[in-house]
Structures are given as C-alpha cells and as structure tokens.
Motif scaffolding. Sequence first.
Motif, short mmCIF file in Angstrom:
data_model
loop_
_atom_site.label_atom_id
_atom_site.label_comp_id
_atom_site.label_asym_id
_atom_site.label_seq_id
_atom_site.Cartn_x
_atom_site.Cartn_y
_atom_site.Cartn_z
N PRO A 130 0.81 -1.23 0.00
CA PRO A 130 0.00 0.00 0.00
C PRO A 130 0.83 1.28 0.00
N SER A 131 1.87 1.34 0.81
CA SER A 131 2.72 2.54 0.86
C SER A 131 3.44 2.74 -0.47
N LEU A 132 3.94 1.65 -1.03
CA LEU A 132 4.69 1.75 -2.29
C LEU A 132 3.79 2.15 -3.45
N VAL A 133 2.56 1.64 -3.46
CA VAL A 133 1.62 1.97 -4.53
C VAL A 133 1.19 3.43 -4.43
N VAL A 134 0.83 3.88 -3.22
CA VAL A 134 0.42 5.28 -3.04
C VAL A 134 1.56 6.21 -3.46
N LEU A 135 2.78 5.87 -3.05
CA LEU A 135 3.93 6.71 -3.41
C LEU A 135 4.15 6.72 -4.92
N VAL A 195 -2.67 3.95 5.78
CA VAL A 195 -1.55 4.33 4.90
C VAL A 195 -1.85 5.63 4.13
N PRO A 196 -3.01 5.75 3.47
CA PRO A 196 -3.30 7.03 2.82
C PRO A 196 -3.36 8.21 3.80
N SER A 197 -3.81 7.95 5.03
CA SER A 197 -3.85 9.02 6.03
C SER A 197 -2.45 9.51 6.36
N HIS A 198 -1.52 8.59 6.53
CA HIS A 198 -0.12 8.98 6.75
C HIS A 198 0.39 9.80 5.57
N GLY A 199 0.11 9.33 4.37
CA GLY A 199 0.56 10.04 3.18
C GLY A 199 -0.01 11.44 3.08
N MET A 200 -1.32 11.57 3.36
CA MET A 200 -1.97 12.88 3.31
C MET A 200 -1.35 13.83 4.34
N ASN A 201 -1.13 13.32 5.57
CA ASN A 201 -0.50 14.16 6.59
C ASN A 201 0.89 14.60 6.17
N GLY A 202 1.61 13.70 5.52
CA GLY A 202 2.95 14.04 5.04
C GLY A 202 2.92 15.11 3.96
N LEU A 248 4.03 10.08 -7.20
CA LEU A 248 5.23 10.54 -7.90
C LEU A 248 4.98 10.77 -9.39
N ARG A 249 4.01 10.09 -9.95
CA ARG A 249 3.69 10.26 -11.37
C ARG A 249 3.15 11.66 -11.65
N PHE A 250 2.64 12.35 -10.64
CA PHE A 250 2.09 13.69 -10.84
C PHE A 250 3.14 14.78 -10.67
N GLY A 295 8.22 19.89 -1.40
CA GLY A 295 7.76 19.69 -0.04
C GLY A 295 6.72 18.60 0.05
N LEU A 296 5.76 18.62 -0.87
CA LEU A 296 4.72 17.59 -0.88
C LEU A 296 5.32 16.22 -1.17
N VAL A 297 6.22 16.18 -2.16
CA VAL A 297 6.83 14.90 -2.54
C VAL A 297 7.61 14.30 -1.37
N TYR A 298 8.49 15.08 -0.76
CA TYR A 298 9.33 14.54 0.30
C TYR A 298 8.57 14.33 1.60
N GLY A 299 7.61 15.21 1.89
CA GLY A 299 6.78 15.00 3.08
C GLY A 299 5.99 13.71 2.98
N MET A 300 5.40 13.49 1.82
CA MET A 300 4.62 12.26 1.62
C MET A 300 5.54 11.04 1.63
N THR A 301 6.71 11.16 1.02
CA THR A 301 7.63 10.02 0.95
C THR A 301 8.09 9.60 2.34
N ALA A 302 8.49 10.56 3.17
CA ALA A 302 8.92 10.24 4.53
C ALA A 302 7.78 9.59 5.32
N SER A 303 6.58 10.12 5.17
CA SER A 303 5.42 9.59 5.89
C SER A 303 5.05 8.19 5.42
N LEU A 304 5.16 7.95 4.13
CA LEU A 304 4.83 6.62 3.62
C LEU A 304 5.90 5.60 3.99
#
Length: 197
Positions: A13-18, A144-151, A22-24, A105-114
């Motif tokens: 789940p974390s790898l798929v969300v990331l 997992v998506p909640s962590h990503g969103m917070n990141g 990242l494609r965007f 910021g969004l990319v790295y925040g989400m990556t660390a959180s995921l």
Amino acid sequence: MLPIVIFLAAALPSLVVLAVFLRFDRFPEPRGVVARTFIYGMAVIGPVALVSFPFIPIMMLIPNKALSAGFQAFILAGALEEAAKFWVLYGYCMRNAAFDEPMDGLVYGMTASLGFACLENITYIESAGGNWMGLALMRGLLAVPSHGMNGAIMGYYAARGRFNAAVRADSYRKALLVPILLHGLYDFSPIMLGATA
C-alpha cells in the motif's frame, strides 16, 4: 499463509500510493533522494518507539478512558510520529540541493510519511496472526493514505516556509501542528473503540 504474502500485503500500500503520487510530479526528484527519504521515514520508527516507551505507564495511570485515548492519539501517536517525520523532512530533505521548488515539499513529506507507514504497517500486520487479512485491508485503505496525506500537508507548509521567509516561522509551526492534529483525530476513535488505528 506464507510470510512473503503477509509482508507484501503490508508493504505494497505505501509503495503503490507513493508510485501514483510521484507520477504527478512534473519535475521528478532524484530517485536516490526519494529512496533515502523513504528509508529514513522507516528508520525513525525505532526512536519513536524508544521515546514513547516511558510514556506508556503515564497513559495507564489516566483513569478516564477518553483522556487516556486522547493522550495516546495526540501525544504518543500524533506528536511523536509527526515530529519524527518532520525531522526527516527538515533534517534531510530540506537541506538537500534537490529540494528546489515548492512541490518538493509535498513529494518529500509524503515520501517520509509513507516510509514510516510502510514499516508501521509491516509490524502491525505481522503481529496480527490469523486476522492479518482484514487488518491489511483496513490499514491499506485508511491508515496508509492518512499517513501520506498528513505528510503532504506537512510538506506543503514546510515548503511554504522554506521559500517565503516572511511566513517561515508560522509555516514551520503549521507543518508540525496540523499533521499532529489530523493524526490525533484519526486515531482517537479507533483507540476509544479498542481497535488498531
């Protein structure tokens, strides 16, 4: 069930969300920096566990169930986990030359959180025994998506502060406090009900 199947159910789940996120990114970040950010996000789980351990007896002494759940949700989970992710974002990512535009910021925040969510998910699901499938599904769709969103929110405010000195202090404060609040709100109800958030 084979341990590899359980491991994949926890990690994917974390790898798929990331990967989808990242494609965007119109100006993709260096893969090595993204990979290290993800790994550092995983690595801070150890310090979070060590720091939270002394607080567990305090939580047990709180007689009111709602106050105890609030302490666990907002302090043990929200504050400690989000502070650790912020440390990765601020201590590593924002000091890297690759962090050169607000979207980073969004990319790295989400990556660390995921990264954090990935290892947390593995530990929860591997310890779930025969109930691992339901837990993997629930956490894959919600936690997992909640962590990503917070990141991503953390990263938005961190980038805002990094690229605009006039709002730096306020933005860095929000980069930490808004995810703590959202994380605590997400965890509070499941903790009250005795479920795994």
